[in-house]
Design an enzyme around this catalytic site. Structure first.
Site, PDB file in Angstrom:
ATOM      1  N   SER A  11       1.909  -6.490  -4.778  1.00 29.41           N
ATOM      2  CA  SER A  11       2.099  -7.392  -3.640  1.00 29.41           C
ATOM      3  C   SER A  11       1.128  -7.077  -2.503  1.00 29.41           C
ATOM      4  O   SER A  11       0.575  -7.988  -1.881  1.00 29.41           O
ATOM      5  CB  SER A  11       3.547  -7.321  -3.146  1.00 29.41           C
ATOM      6  OG  SER A  11       3.891  -5.993  -2.776  1.00 29.41           O
ATOM      7  N   TRP A  12       0.884  -5.803  -2.224  1.00 25.52           N
ATOM      8  CA  TRP A  12      -0.002  -5.435  -1.120  1.00 25.52           C
ATOM      9  C   TRP A  12      -1.456  -5.705  -1.476  1.00 25.52           C
ATOM     10  O   TRP A  12      -2.212  -6.281  -0.689  1.00 25.52           O
ATOM     11  CB  TRP A  12       0.227  -3.982  -0.740  1.00 25.52           C
ATOM     12  CG  TRP A  12      -0.349  -3.505   0.565  1.00 25.52           C
ATOM     13  CD1 TRP A  12      -0.808  -2.253   0.822  1.00 25.52           C
ATOM     14  CD2 TRP A  12      -0.494  -4.227   1.811  1.00 25.52           C
ATOM     15  NE1 TRP A  12      -1.249  -2.149   2.133  1.00 25.52           N
ATOM     16  CE2 TRP A  12      -1.058  -3.347   2.763  1.00 25.52           C
ATOM     17  CE3 TRP A  12      -0.203  -5.524   2.197  1.00 25.52           C
ATOM     18  CZ2 TRP A  12      -1.345  -3.732   4.075  1.00 25.52           C
ATOM     19  CZ3 TRP A  12      -0.494  -5.907   3.509  1.00 25.52           C
ATOM     20  CH2 TRP A  12      -1.051  -5.008   4.422  1.00 25.52           C
ATOM     21  N   SER A 135       2.964  -3.265   8.571  1.00 28.95           N
ATOM     22  CA  SER A 135       2.304  -4.414   7.927  1.00 28.95           C
ATOM     23  C   SER A 135       2.951  -4.754   6.592  1.00 28.95           C
ATOM     24  O   SER A 135       2.425  -4.387   5.540  1.00 28.95           O
ATOM     25  CB  SER A 135       0.823  -4.092   7.709  1.00 28.95           C
ATOM     26  OG  SER A 135       0.680  -2.826   7.073  1.00 28.95           O
ATOM     27  N   LYS A 188       7.479   8.309   7.541  1.00 27.13           N
ATOM     28  CA  LYS A 188       8.391   7.276   8.055  1.00 27.13           C
ATOM     29  C   LYS A 188       9.215   6.663   6.937  1.00 27.13           C
ATOM     30  O   LYS A 188      10.319   6.164   7.170  1.00 27.13           O
ATOM     31  CB  LYS A 188       7.626   6.211   8.836  1.00 27.13           C
ATOM     32  CG  LYS A 188       6.514   5.501   8.073  1.00 27.13           C
ATOM     33  CD  LYS A 188       6.974   4.288   7.291  1.00 27.13           C
ATOM     34  CE  LYS A 188       5.815   3.676   6.528  1.00 27.13           C
ATOM     35  NZ  LYS A 188       6.223   2.571   5.648  1.00 27.13           N
ATOM     36  N   ARG A 252      11.337  -1.712   1.306  1.00 25.68           N
ATOM     37  CA  ARG A 252      11.994  -1.229   0.085  1.00 25.68           C
ATOM     38  C   ARG A 252      12.786   0.047   0.375  1.00 25.68           C
ATOM     39  O   ARG A 252      13.837   0.275  -0.223  1.00 25.68           O
ATOM     40  CB  ARG A 252      10.943  -0.945  -0.988  1.00 25.68           C
ATOM     41  CG  ARG A 252      10.080  -2.138  -1.340  1.00 25.68           C
ATOM     42  CD  ARG A 252       8.882  -1.712  -2.164  1.00 25.68           C
ATOM     43  NE  ARG A 252       7.925  -2.801  -2.329  1.00 25.68           N
ATOM     44  CZ  ARG A 252       6.769  -2.668  -2.953  1.00 25.68           C
ATOM     45  NH1 ARG A 252       6.426  -1.511  -3.466  1.00 25.68           N
ATOM     46  NH2 ARG A 252       5.952  -3.697  -3.068  1.00 25.68           N
ATOM     47  N   ASN A 253      12.249   0.869   1.261  1.00 25.86           N
ATOM     48  CA  ASN A 253      12.924   2.120   1.594  1.00 25.86           C
ATOM     49  C   ASN A 253      14.260   1.859   2.289  1.00 25.86           C
ATOM     50  O   ASN A 253      15.275   2.471   1.968  1.00 25.86           O
ATOM     51  CB  ASN A 253      12.016   2.984   2.477  1.00 25.86           C
ATOM     52  CG  ASN A 253      10.762   3.403   1.746  1.00 25.86           C
ATOM     53  OD1 ASN A 253      10.779   4.309   0.933  1.00 25.86           O
ATOM     54  ND2 ASN A 253       9.662   2.719   2.018  1.00 25.86           N
ATOM     55  N   GLU A 278       8.639   4.388  -1.947  1.00 22.43           N
ATOM     56  CA  GLU A 278       7.769   5.527  -1.681  1.00 22.43           C
ATOM     57  C   GLU A 278       8.493   6.693  -1.016  1.00 22.43           C
ATOM     58  O   GLU A 278       8.131   7.857  -1.208  1.00 22.43           O
ATOM     59  CB  GLU A 278       6.577   5.083  -0.811  1.00 22.43           C
ATOM     60  CG  GLU A 278       5.723   3.974  -1.420  1.00 22.43           C
ATOM     61  CD  GLU A 278       4.804   4.449  -2.532  1.00 22.43           C
ATOM     62  OE1 GLU A 278       5.032   5.540  -3.067  1.00 22.43           O
ATOM     63  OE2 GLU A 278       3.875   3.699  -2.875  1.00 22.43           O
TER      64      GLU A 278
END
Length: 336
Positions: A11-12, A135, A188, A252-253, A278
């Site tokens: 996706s990115w 982003s 983060k 997602r996190n 991640e």
């Protein structure tokens, strides 16, 4: 116009290919995943982000040499767990001095390296840079105004990356603090897991604000001990990326954390999210760095215990709340 190769068609990577194509650059996008190549070749868009279509003229290839050859800049956008393997494959075709911009956010558990360090170990002849910040692909692909920061070893390279990516909807700043940028980006994700867990437990805005502010304090403590700059952690790749990742359902996190807070196991939550989380991959490495540099990171510690130690999420929050009393900023003097 620049000739650019995008390595990784998730996706990115696909969103960045669209952004760069809209900026007028000639883009070739590569993937090792056959179904991604087929989807982008036939439909010209990813089903995970419907409506975001590749710009006319964008090439799609499964040939890594084709994606890298005669490219003045390469955008490496695979998940952090595949960065070393992909960089190793790239070594055969890389031209000395070719710019490789890392987009992945993570810390390699076995070496405790950030992603640019992994890339430089596999591609010592590359001019490695990093682009990071708040982003989400879902918003960048729709042209929603976004800001990021480009880090590099030289001002010239950082400004070149800035010029390549800059657009009316994608503003890029520059910074010499590559390490700080990448530590903020990776750590983060661990804090965002904690924020999601709190959401899953039914806690409110007060709890979220506490996790964000105390989380950036932990990130900055470790980052500065490792050589990062305080300004970086108060900037786009620090507090900026932390806010968006803790608050957005695009994260997602955060989504994985919500599921864990609701009672799912870490593996069940990752399976439900269905994409790379991640923060799970970086959590052990973050704790190892905290121990190596003797930095107190209680949120990171509790996240690890919930993910890997079978600790109940509610018990982890309770333990954070009942820690020994302390001062918020120990370097501030009292008036009397």
């Amino acid at each position: 116009m620049a000739n650019i190769g995008v390595i990784g068609a998730g996706s990115w990577g696909t969103t960045l290919a669209v952004l760069l194509g809209n900026n007028g650059h000639q883009v070739t996008i590569w993937s090792a995943v056959e179904k991604e190549i087929q989807m982008l070749s036939e439909d010209r868009e990813l089903k995970s982000i419907p409506g975001i279509r590749l710009v006319d003229g964008t090439k799609v290839t499964a040939d890594l040499k084709e994606a890298m050859e005669h490219k003045e800049l390469l955008v490496l956008s695979t998940a952090s767990t595949y960065i070393r393997e992909t960089a190793r494959r790239m070594a055969e075709y890389l031209v000395p001095g070719q710019i490789v911009v890392n987009m992945a956010k993570g810390i390699e558990e076995s070496t405790l390296y950030v992603m640019s360090q992994v890339i430089e170990e596999e591609l010592p002849q590359a001019d490695v840079a990093v682009l990071s910040g708040p982003s989400h692909a879902e918003e960048v692909g729709r042209g929603i105004p976004t800001t990021c920061v480009a880090g590099a070893h030289t001002k010239e390279t950082a400004e070149h990356v800035q010029n390549i990516f800059m657009s009316p909807v994608f503003r890029v700043y520059t910074s010499p603090d590559m390490l700080g940028i990448e530590l903020g980006a990776a750590l983060k994700n661990v804090i965002a897991l904690a924020a999601g867990i709190a959401d899953g437990l039914g806690y409110g805005d007060n709890t979220k604000a506490a996790l964000i502010t105390r989380g950036i304090a932990e990130i900055a403590r470790l980052g500065m001990k490792m050589g990062g700059a305080l300004q970086t952690f108060s900037g786009l790749s620090g507090i900026g990326d932390l806010i968006v990742t803790c608050a957005s359902m695009h994260s997602r996190n955060r989504r994985a954390g919500i599921l864990i807070g609701e009672g799912l196991s870490m593996k069940e939550a990752m399976d439900r999210v269905g994409m790379a989380v991640e923060g799970v991959h970086s959590a052990k490495a973050a704790l190892a760095l905290a121990q190596k540099y003797e930095v107190e990171m209680p949120i990171v510690e509790q996240v690890n215990q919930v993910l890997f130690g079978e600790k109940k999420a509610a018990d982890a929050v309770k333990e954070l709340m009942l820690r020994d009393r302390t001062i918020e900023h120990s370097d501030l003097p009292w008036e009397k």
